[in-house]
Design a protein around this motif. Sequence first.
Motif, PDB file in Angstrom:
ATOM      1  N   VAL A 107      51.767  48.523   4.839  1.00 29.60           N
ATOM      2  CA  VAL A 107      51.637  47.114   5.205  1.00 29.60           C
ATOM      3  C   VAL A 107      52.384  46.823   6.500  1.00 29.60           C
ATOM      4  O   VAL A 107      51.866  46.137   7.392  1.00 29.60           O
ATOM      5  N   GLN A 167      49.747  38.759   3.359  1.00 32.54           N
ATOM      6  CA  GLN A 167      50.134  39.919   4.168  1.00 32.54           C
ATOM      7  C   GLN A 167      50.395  39.532   5.612  1.00 32.54           C
ATOM      8  O   GLN A 167      51.273  40.103   6.272  1.00 32.54           O
ATOM      9  N   ASP A 193      54.310  52.361   0.942  1.00 36.87           N
ATOM     10  CA  ASP A 193      53.204  53.196   0.464  1.00 36.87           C
ATOM     11  C   ASP A 193      51.846  52.652   0.905  1.00 36.87           C
ATOM     12  O   ASP A 193      50.908  53.419   1.143  1.00 36.87           O
ATOM     13  N   GLN A 194      51.741  51.329   1.002  1.00 35.03           N
ATOM     14  CA  GLN A 194      50.477  50.706   1.377  1.00 35.03           C
ATOM     15  C   GLN A 194      50.335  50.540   2.887  1.00 35.03           C
ATOM     16  O   GLN A 194      49.336  49.990   3.363  1.00 35.03           O
TER      17      GLN A 194
END
Length: 442
Positions: free
Chosen positions: A86, A21, A83-84
């Motif tokens: 990130v 990430q 959606d996350q």
Amino acid sequence: MNSADLGRRVGVPSTALFTDQYELTMVQAALKAGTAGRRSVFEAFTRRLPEGRRYGVVAGIGRVLDAVENFHFDDEMLAFLRDQNVVDGPTLDYLADYRFTGDIWGYPEGEVYFPGSPILRVEGSFAECVLLETVILSILNHDSAIAAAASRMSSAAGGRGLIEMGARRTHELSAVASARAAYIGGFDTTSDLAAGFRYNIPTVGTSAHAFTLLHDSERDAFRAQVDSLGRDTTLLVDTYDVTAAVRTAVEVAGTELGAVRIDSGDLLLVAHRVRQQLDELGATGTKIVVTSDLDEYAIASLAAAPVDAYGVGTQLVTGSGQPTCSMVYKLVARAVSADPADPLRPVAKKSLGAKTSIGGRKWAARRLDADGVAEAEVIGTGPVPPELAGRQLLAELVRAGEVVAREPLDAARERHIASRAGLPMSAMQLSRGEPVIPTEYV
């Protein structure tokens, strides 16, 4: 590109999420700061070889080229990142259009390497280069570890056949990559059909103990196998009694029996007894294959045994105790803008201990002694000395985002044989020691 270059490239998925990430969050912060477009040079290298190893083997370059070529974010991936939470919207817009457009230079696959060797040099904007870090390292660290183990086993085998058979001892996708790396390192065949299908590696396989146990007698099992696969097959002779099995095998298949396989017991002793028995029965051309948790040390210990081929599984696909090469991917030079005319400036991490890096865009060459044997890995950032100009190691792999250096897997295999042969003889020793040649910085 044709089928000889890579084998079948079937259903190759995007590699964009094979990453950490923080690669994406760095891009987000750099985009906001206006530094994402700065010209940058990253290098993959290792600060040390795995303990006791005398040299490393470059493997996975072909897979890296695939990964770079297929590194793009599709709608489903972008939706996941959104959606996350990130990364933010502007970063998602950048990722939606991402394609690597820079240049990559590297050691050709199959070449040996040493501490500090700039195995891969990736050049482009900071954002497009940093995104590739994790996938590049995951491939090179795994494949090079397997290839190094394979090379040691190949050296210990002394020209006898080597069969890669570790698919049941690792992740199913790692098994395919392991078979590819093992082939580069000197193995001849694999039991893994996916590896054969994708990379055109020769495949082999006959039967396991379960096939013998299925039948009412060992004779029935041998007869069924010979009737199906022919007299040139390999019969597994250690399910019950080896001596009785060898006698039955020759009675069923005749003296044209291809091979017998031994998978247990004192392999040195049993191999001698089986060879004597086969010769007495007239099966002088029947080969002996041994398996059973082999590594390079066990293979070396069988040098005096009448063995024709070794099958290796667990120890090979786990790097024979060294499952990674500890390669890193570091920024070594960057400009102060995205302007192609802006000069690159060396940068390097300064830290305590052994993690200090050397800045600057590097070249590498291997210096030879008067007999043509390697004596030093020479690495520099300035002009290449004239006497080393013809010995440079990095080759162009990607130019302006386009792969320019695909090659058949056999080319990497042959390169490794030649490269290893050019090292001092002590490189073949299995005893623990330092790298067989020093790394010199100029």
